[in-house]
Write an enzyme that holds these catalytic residues in place. Structure first.
Site, PDB file in Angstrom:
ATOM      1  N   PHE A   1      -5.231   5.822  16.015  1.00  0.00           N
ATOM      2  CA  PHE A   1      -6.413   5.109  15.190  1.00  0.00           C
ATOM      3  C   PHE A   1      -6.255   3.523  15.421  1.00  0.00           C
ATOM      4  N   TRP A   2      -5.082   3.218  15.149  1.00  0.00           N
ATOM      5  CA  TRP A   2      -4.841   1.606  15.176  1.00  0.00           C
ATOM      6  C   TRP A   2      -4.876   0.875  16.560  1.00  0.00           C
TER       7      TRP A   2
ATOM      8  N   ASN B   1      -7.868  -2.749  -0.709  1.00  0.00           N
ATOM      9  CA  ASN B   1      -6.756  -2.465  -1.503  1.00  0.00           C
ATOM     10  C   ASN B   1      -7.095  -0.933  -2.031  1.00  0.00           C
ATOM     11  N   PHE B   2      -6.026  -0.405  -2.732  1.00  0.00           N
ATOM     12  CA  PHE B   2      -6.239   0.941  -3.440  1.00  0.00           C
ATOM     13  C   PHE B   2      -6.901   2.079  -2.489  1.00  0.00           C
ATOM     14  N   LEU B   3      -6.233   1.953  -1.187  1.00  0.00           N
ATOM     15  CA  LEU B   3      -6.528   3.220  -0.218  1.00  0.00           C
ATOM     16  C   LEU B   3      -5.828   4.473  -0.780  1.00  0.00           C
TER      17      LEU B   3
ATOM     18  N   LEU C   1      -8.263  11.470   7.390  1.00  0.00           N
ATOM     19  CA  LEU C   1      -9.333  10.996   6.530  1.00  0.00           C
ATOM     20  C   LEU C   1      -9.335   9.174   6.402  1.00  0.00           C
TER      21      LEU C   1
ATOM     22  N   THR D   1      -2.089  -5.400   2.638  1.00  0.00           N
ATOM     23  CA  THR D   1      -0.770  -5.151   2.626  1.00  0.00           C
ATOM     24  C   THR D   1      -0.719  -3.598   2.751  1.00  0.00           C
TER      25      THR D   1
ATOM     26  N   LEU E   1      -2.533  -7.715  -5.332  1.00  0.00           N
ATOM     27  CA  LEU E   1      -2.334  -7.123  -6.609  1.00  0.00           C
ATOM     28  C   LEU E   1      -1.587  -5.417  -6.256  1.00  0.00           C
TER      29      LEU E   1
HETATM   30  C1  MYA Z   1     -13.711  -6.518   8.315  1.00  0.00           C
HETATM   31  C2  MYA Z   1     -13.544  -5.637   7.489  1.00  0.00           C
HETATM   32  C3  MYA Z   1     -12.347  -4.560   7.805  1.00  0.00           C
HETATM   33  C4  MYA Z   1     -11.789  -3.715   6.469  1.00  0.00           C
HETATM   34  C5  MYA Z   1     -10.778  -2.783   6.728  1.00  0.00           C
HETATM   35  C6  MYA Z   1      -9.493  -3.257   7.023  1.00  0.00           C
HETATM   36  C7  MYA Z   1      -8.148  -2.466   7.502  1.00  0.00           C
HETATM   37  C8  MYA Z   1      -7.882  -1.926   6.205  1.00  0.00           C
HETATM   38  C9  MYA Z   1      -6.626  -1.123   6.282  1.00  0.00           C
HETATM   39  C10 MYA Z   1      -6.283  -0.125   5.134  1.00  0.00           C
HETATM   40  C11 MYA Z   1      -5.492  -1.097   4.230  1.00  0.00           C
HETATM   41  C12 MYA Z   1      -4.667  -0.354   3.152  1.00  0.00           C
HETATM   42  C13 MYA Z   1      -4.191  -1.084   2.205  1.00  0.00           C
HETATM   43  C14 MYA Z   1      -3.532  -0.407   0.847  1.00  0.00           C
HETATM   44  O1  MYA Z   1      -4.180   0.182   0.106  1.00  0.00           O
HETATM   45  S1  MYA Z   1      -1.857   0.075   1.032  1.00  0.00           S
HETATM   46  C15 MYA Z   1      -1.676   1.434  -0.035  1.00  0.00           C
HETATM   47  C16 MYA Z   1      -1.966   2.821   0.841  1.00  0.00           C
HETATM   48  N1  MYA Z   1      -1.929   3.828  -0.283  1.00  0.00           N
HETATM   49  C17 MYA Z   1      -0.897   4.546  -0.442  1.00  0.00           C
HETATM   50  O2  MYA Z   1       0.308   4.461   0.093  1.00  0.00           O
HETATM   51  C18 MYA Z   1      -0.838   5.795  -1.444  1.00  0.00           C
HETATM   52  C19 MYA Z   1      -0.319   7.015  -1.024  1.00  0.00           C
HETATM   53  N2  MYA Z   1      -0.712   7.422   0.455  1.00  0.00           N
HETATM   54  C20 MYA Z   1      -2.038   7.937   0.563  1.00  0.00           C
HETATM   55  O3  MYA Z   1      -2.865   8.100  -0.177  1.00  0.00           O
HETATM   56  C21 MYA Z   1      -2.297   8.404   2.053  1.00  0.00           C
HETATM   57  O4  MYA Z   1      -1.085   8.776   2.687  1.00  0.00           O
HETATM   58  C22 MYA Z   1      -2.982   7.178   2.825  1.00  0.00           C
HETATM   59  C23 MYA Z   1      -4.178   7.126   2.450  1.00  0.00           C
HETATM   60  C24 MYA Z   1      -2.218   5.943   3.098  1.00  0.00           C
HETATM   61  C25 MYA Z   1      -2.998   7.665   4.388  1.00  0.00           C
HETATM   62  O5  MYA Z   1      -3.628   8.998   4.458  1.00  0.00           O
HETATM   63  P1  MYA Z   1      -2.892  10.029   5.269  1.00  0.00           P
HETATM   64  O6  MYA Z   1      -1.393  10.108   4.919  1.00  0.00           O
HETATM   65  O7  MYA Z   1      -3.593  11.392   4.957  1.00  0.00           O
HETATM   66  O8  MYA Z   1      -3.326   9.804   6.884  1.00  0.00           O
HETATM   67  P2  MYA Z   1      -4.407  10.168   7.979  1.00  0.00           P
HETATM   68  O9  MYA Z   1      -4.048  11.480   8.459  1.00  0.00           O
HETATM   69  O10 MYA Z   1      -5.496  10.468   7.106  1.00  0.00           O
HETATM   70  O11 MYA Z   1      -4.506   9.200   8.819  1.00  0.00           O
HETATM   71  C26 MYA Z   1      -3.298   8.773   9.696  1.00  0.00           C
HETATM   72  C27 MYA Z   1      -3.482   7.351  10.278  1.00  0.00           C
HETATM   73  O12 MYA Z   1      -3.707   6.355   8.964  1.00  0.00           O
HETATM   74  C28 MYA Z   1      -2.621   5.441   9.247  1.00  0.00           C
HETATM   75  N3  MYA Z   1      -2.136   4.843   8.240  1.00  0.00           N
HETATM   76  C29 MYA Z   1      -1.378   5.538   7.317  1.00  0.00           C
HETATM   77  N4  MYA Z   1      -1.040   4.602   6.284  1.00  0.00           N
HETATM   78  C30 MYA Z   1      -1.679   3.748   6.187  1.00  0.00           C
HETATM   79  C31 MYA Z   1      -1.991   2.481   5.373  1.00  0.00           C
HETATM   80  N5  MYA Z   1      -1.265   2.203   4.039  1.00  0.00           N
HETATM   81  N6  MYA Z   1      -2.920   1.496   5.788  1.00  0.00           N
HETATM   82  C32 MYA Z   1      -3.477   1.731   7.020  1.00  0.00           C
HETATM   83  N7  MYA Z   1      -3.196   2.782   7.661  1.00  0.00           N
HETATM   84  C33 MYA Z   1      -2.580   3.728   7.320  1.00  0.00           C
HETATM   85  C34 MYA Z   1      -1.597   5.965  10.259  1.00  0.00           C
HETATM   86  O13 MYA Z   1      -1.027   4.929  10.644  1.00  0.00           O
HETATM   87  C35 MYA Z   1      -2.293   6.832  11.031  1.00  0.00           C
HETATM   88  O14 MYA Z   1      -3.131   5.986  12.056  1.00  0.00           O
HETATM   89  P3  MYA Z   1      -2.391   5.915  13.562  1.00  0.00           P
HETATM   90  O15 MYA Z   1      -0.916   5.594  13.249  1.00  0.00           O
HETATM   91  O16 MYA Z   1      -2.816   7.435  14.201  1.00  0.00           O
HETATM   92  O17 MYA Z   1      -3.030   4.851  14.171  1.00  0.00           O
HETATM   93  C1  2XQ Z   2       5.327  -2.437  -4.694  1.00  0.00           C
HETATM   94  C2  2XQ Z   2       6.615  -3.306  -5.034  1.00  0.00           C
HETATM   95  C3  2XQ Z   2       7.792  -2.840  -5.006  1.00  0.00           C
HETATM   96  C4  2XQ Z   2       8.268  -1.557  -4.813  1.00  0.00           C
HETATM   97  O1  2XQ Z   2       8.225  -0.983  -6.352  1.00  0.00           O
HETATM   98  C5  2XQ Z   2       7.821   0.294  -6.451  1.00  0.00           C
HETATM   99  C6  2XQ Z   2       6.999   0.861  -5.480  1.00  0.00           C
HETATM  100  C7  2XQ Z   2       6.392   2.165  -5.468  1.00  0.00           C
HETATM  101  C8  2XQ Z   2       6.682   2.696  -6.774  1.00  0.00           C
HETATM  102  F1  2XQ Z   2       5.989   3.809  -7.190  1.00  0.00           F
HETATM  103  C9  2XQ Z   2       7.076   1.960  -7.844  1.00  0.00           C
HETATM  104  F2  2XQ Z   2       7.271   2.325  -9.112  1.00  0.00           F
HETATM  105  C10 2XQ Z   2       7.950   0.821  -7.689  1.00  0.00           C
HETATM  106  F3  2XQ Z   2       8.538  -0.037  -8.697  1.00  0.00           F
HETATM  107  O2  2XQ Z   2       8.657  -3.809  -5.286  1.00  0.00           O
HETATM  108  C11 2XQ Z   2       7.854  -5.076  -5.277  1.00  0.00           C
HETATM  109  C12 2XQ Z   2       8.205  -6.436  -5.374  1.00  0.00           C
HETATM  110  C13 2XQ Z   2       7.257  -7.205  -5.646  1.00  0.00           C
HETATM  111  C14 2XQ Z   2       5.885  -6.941  -5.551  1.00  0.00           C
HETATM  112  C15 2XQ Z   2       5.597  -5.686  -5.011  1.00  0.00           C
HETATM  113  O3  2XQ Z   2       4.256  -5.165  -4.841  1.00  0.00           O
HETATM  114  C16 2XQ Z   2       3.237  -6.100  -4.890  1.00  0.00           C
HETATM  115  C17 2XQ Z   2       1.798  -5.388  -5.337  1.00  0.00           C
HETATM  116  C18 2XQ Z   2       1.659  -4.637  -3.808  1.00  0.00           C
HETATM  117  N1  2XQ Z   2       0.383  -4.041  -3.863  1.00  0.00           N
HETATM  118  C19 2XQ Z   2       0.250  -2.564  -4.182  1.00  0.00           C
HETATM  119  C20 2XQ Z   2       0.857  -1.813  -3.017  1.00  0.00           C
HETATM  120  C21 2XQ Z   2       2.298  -1.324  -3.131  1.00  0.00           C
HETATM  121  C22 2XQ Z   2       2.828  -0.926  -1.892  1.00  0.00           C
HETATM  122  C23 2XQ Z   2       2.257  -0.848  -0.536  1.00  0.00           C
HETATM  123  N2  2XQ Z   2       0.901  -1.222  -0.857  1.00  0.00           N
HETATM  124  C24 2XQ Z   2       0.289  -1.753  -1.755  1.00  0.00           C
HETATM  125  C25 2XQ Z   2       6.420  -4.513  -5.263  1.00  0.00           C
END
Ligand code: MYA
Ligand code: 2XQ
Length: 408
Positions: free
Chosen positions: A3-4, A132-134, A145, A168, A408
């Site tokens: 995808f990316w 945020n909050f994906l 998805l 991030t 955040l």
């Molecule tokens: C101009 C406006 C633009 C707006 C959009 C700007 C971009 C915003 C981008 C989003 C910014 C988010 C900022 C935050 O909130 S970061 C916080 C992300 N959330 C979590 O970590 C919560 C727990 N994890 C999940 O809910 C799922 O694992 C997520 C939803 C993360 C992936 O779901 P799943 O595990 O079921 O995977 P898939 O089968 O659907 O898809 C796999 C594809 O997705 C790529 N992937 C995996 N993780 C991430 C990730 N964190 N950012 C971007 N892409 C990610 C991966 O490389 C692969 O692509 P490719 O390797 O094949 O290429």
């Molecule tokens: C996140 C984070 C950590 C790691 O700590 C945890 C990570 C996952 C957890 F479930 C947890 F309980 C943590 F304490 O240490 C940090 C130190 C400074 C700042 C931090 O996160 C700033 C807020 C990040 N936005 C939420 C987020 C967090 C991780 C990935 N993508 C988005 C963090």
């Protein structure tokens, strides 16, 4: 990166010599007018952050399926009040709080949010969406998805004339514009030890660990006090001037700063639901605001069966110091006071990233390096390496450069 590698982001193999600026010129009549088709049995929805019930659904999804640490011992647990605050900054639109619901049950199973703002990249101020909050329900993972959610929010932003984004992730994606180590400063070491967050290093004792993290009960900086609404303009000027040290920084409006540093009085204090704390240093002679510091609150659920069920975490938010003679000494005192105030507000740990001027105090104030790092990304924008023309342009010569945006 199936995808990316199709997205307008700097790819890994670039030599970083490219001109800075947008990667792709978006052609509006190429942007689909219709929503992307979803997996069968699922439908697009929106979350109204001012609707208590819908915020509750979002809280439920994130509380069970959002970010965990690598060993799944903890999960970030943003509160409903925090979510409402995070999603209602000036300029927010419901169409950028995108949910996916199971059609039959109407259960919320996925979410992504976007918030419009402006950031300074070197000398340019660009309009971006902060993503945020994906989050996708654990039972719907690895079904591609996430790319669908990302393409849908991208489509909705393009239609509204927003072509860049900042986000991030702990995940390594093409291509980080900054990678910042996690740092943690124990406030209640015994609680962190009991929860499995902290471990007892070899050849030391619990008593010594508790003593190492001891903090005085009163703050040390003369003139330090809670920030009030009347300080807003002074803080905005102080912050704007200080953030020029960094290559990428927020370009806050006064309304944005009011939102980020003051939760509306109503939802603020009752029932321990405060989400953001902000303090200023007022020079006792001149009554000028010379420094400011803030932090926000996210709990982490302890997933193992250990007795303590939540870790109360303070995250360092924005800070600034006026002028920068003996910056290191002033920041050490200011952030140490933030630790003292966080401890008094019953936080267990104080988190910070390795960015901005944090290297000046992380070690000295007993922050420990965590495992993992937070990667910062820009969508549809290439940042060229910064070249400093005249050193005098910076404050005290040594300009840290790098990332000045806190998410955040
Ligand atoms: C101009 C406006 C633009 C707006 C959009 C700007 C971009 C915003 C981008 C989003 C910014 C988010 C900022 C935050 O909130 S970061 C916080 C992300 N959330 C979590 O970590 C919560 C727990 N994890 C999940 O809910 C799922 O694992 C997520 C939803 C993360 C992936 O779901 P799943 O595990 O079921 O995977 P898939 O089968 O659907 O898809 C796999 C594809 O997705 C790529 N992937 C995996 N993780 C991430 C990730 N964190 N950012 C971007 N892409 C990610 C991966 O490389 C692969 O692509 P490719 O390797 O094949 O290429
Ligand atoms: C996140 C984070 C950590 C790691 O700590 C945890 C990570 C996952 C957890 F479930 C947890 F309980 C943590 F304490 O240490 C940090 C130190 C400074 C700042 C931090 O996160 C700033 C807020 C990040 N936005 C939420 C987020 C967090 C991780 C990935 N993508 C988005 C963090």
């Amino acid at each position: 990166y199936k995808f990316w590698k199709t997205q307008p982001v700097p790819q890994f193999n670039e030599d970083g010599k490219g001109r800075g600026g947008p990667i792709k010129k978006v052609n509006l009549d190429e942007v689909p007018k219709e929503r992307y088709p979803l997996l069968d049995g699922f439908e697009w929805g929106t979350i109204d952050p001012e609707d208590k019930k819908e915020v509750g659904e979002l809280y439920e999804l994130l509380s069970n399926h959002y970010v965990e640490d690598d060993d799944s011992n903890f999960r970030l647990n943003y509160s409903p009040v925090f979510l409402k605050w995070a999603l209602t900054a000036p300029g927010w639109q419901k169409q950028w709080h995108i949910g996916v619901r199971a059609s039959a049950s109407q259960k919320l199973v996925a979410f992504i949010s976007g918030l419009p703002t402006n950031i300074n990249i070197h000398t340019q101020t660009i309009k971006v969406i902060e993503i945020n909050f994906l989050c996708i329900h654990k039972r719907l993972r690895s079904k591609r998805l996430a790319p669908l959610l990302i393409k849908e929010i991208t489509r909705r932003c393009y239609i509204q004339g927003i072509y860049q984004a900042i986000y991030t992730a702990a995940a390594v994606l093409p291509t980080p514009v900054a990678s910042c180590r996690y740092y943690h400063r124990a406030l209640d070491w015994l609680k962190l030890y009991d929860s499995g967050f902290s471990h007892l290093p070899a050849n030391t004792t619990k008593a010594r660990q508790v003593a190492k993290y001891h903090l005085p009960s009163t703050t040390q900086t003369p003139g330090l006090r809670l920030m009030q609404a009347g300080d807003l303009e002074a803080v905005r000027e102080l912050l704007e001037q200080y953030l020029q040290r960094f290559d990428i920084s927020p370009a806050f409006s006064i309304d944005e700063l009011r939102h980020w540093l003051f939760l509306e009085a109503g939802q603020g204090k009752e029932g321990g639901k405060q989400v953001v704390w902000a303090y200023v240093v007022e020079d006792l002679e001149t009554q000028k605001i010379t420094d400011f510091v803030s932090f926000y609150s996210i709990e982490s659920a302890v997933l193992s069966h250990s007795q303590s069920d939540v870790i109360r975490t303070a995250y360092l938010y924005y800070y600034a110091a006026h002028r920068t003679q003996n910056l290191q000494q002033r920041l050490q005192g200011l952030i140490n006071d933030a630790l003292i105030l966080a401890k008094k507000a019953r936080f267990d740990v104080f988190n910070a990233l390795r960015l901005q001027d944090n290297d000046l105090f992380l070690e000295k104030l007993h922050f420990g390096c965590g495992d993992g790092q937070l990667n910062y990304y820009l969508f549809n924008y290439r940042v060229e390496p910064v070249v400093i023309e005249d050193e005098s342009a910076c404050l005290d010569g040594q300009r840290p450069g790098g990332m000045g945006v806190i998410m955040l």
